[in-house]
Write a protein that holds these residues in place. Sequence first.
Motif, PDB file in Angstrom:
ATOM      1  N   ASP A  66       6.338  32.316 -75.765  1.00  0.00           N
ATOM      2  CA  ASP A  66       5.779  31.314 -74.859  1.00  0.00           C
ATOM      3  C   ASP A  66       5.579  31.909 -73.470  1.00  0.00           C
ATOM      4  OD1 ASP A  66       5.861  29.432 -76.858  1.00  0.00           O
ATOM      5  OD2 ASP A  66       7.679  28.444 -76.150  1.00  0.00           O
ATOM      6  N   GLU A  67       6.539  32.695 -73.044  1.00  0.00           N
ATOM      7  CA  GLU A  67       6.458  33.299 -71.707  1.00  0.00           C
ATOM      8  C   GLU A  67       5.233  34.195 -71.579  1.00  0.00           C
ATOM      9  OE1 GLU A  67       8.898  36.645 -69.316  1.00  0.00           O
ATOM     10  OE2 GLU A  67      10.122  34.968 -70.035  1.00  0.00           O
ATOM     11  N   GLU A  70       2.127  31.966 -71.418  1.00  0.00           N
ATOM     12  CA  GLU A  70       2.006  31.280 -70.130  1.00  0.00           C
ATOM     13  C   GLU A  70       1.573  32.247 -69.026  1.00  0.00           C
ATOM     14  OE1 GLU A  70       5.478  28.970 -69.176  1.00  0.00           O
ATOM     15  OE2 GLU A  70       5.394  27.915 -71.087  1.00  0.00           O
ATOM     16  N   THR A  71       2.135  33.443 -69.038  1.00  0.00           N
ATOM     17  CA  THR A  71       1.759  34.450 -68.043  1.00  0.00           C
ATOM     18  C   THR A  71       0.288  34.799 -68.176  1.00  0.00           C
ATOM     19  OG1 THR A  71       3.997  35.349 -68.028  1.00  0.00           O
ATOM     20  CG2 THR A  71       2.253  36.784 -67.189  1.00  0.00           C
ATOM     21  N   ALA A  73      -2.100  32.923 -69.628  1.00  0.00           N
ATOM     22  CA  ALA A  73      -2.922  31.756 -69.283  1.00  0.00           C
ATOM     23  C   ALA A  73      -3.003  31.578 -67.771  1.00  0.00           C
ATOM     24  CB  ALA A  73      -2.352  30.512 -69.940  1.00  0.00           C
ATOM     25  N   ASP A  74      -1.894  31.761 -67.085  1.00  0.00           N
ATOM     26  CA  ASP A  74      -1.893  31.638 -65.623  1.00  0.00           C
ATOM     27  C   ASP A  74      -2.786  32.694 -64.975  1.00  0.00           C
ATOM     28  OD1 ASP A  74      -0.162  29.484 -65.772  1.00  0.00           O
ATOM     29  OD2 ASP A  74       1.629  30.661 -65.299  1.00  0.00           O
TER      30      ASP A  74
END
Length: 87
Positions: A66-67, A70-71, A73-74
Amino acid sequence: MQTRVMTAHIPLDLAAKVDAAASRIDRSRGWVVKQALVAWVDQEDERHRMTLEALADVDAGRIISDEAMETWADSLSSDTPLPRPTA
């Protein structure tokens, strides 16, 4: 090809849309319903195949944290987006 009659209760507004589509393309109501049902069944078959494929990936450990997602996607809204993470 053998056929079988199937019956379904559908909302009146949907029935009206089916009738309008059939009239517009000069086909029968049954033809329109059959085409829609074939498309839906094909879509569900593909969704099922993809789900089984994804579960096999998880079982084999081919996952992305997930991390990491998310990184990534950000970063997409930044001037220097990161490359897509891989398993």
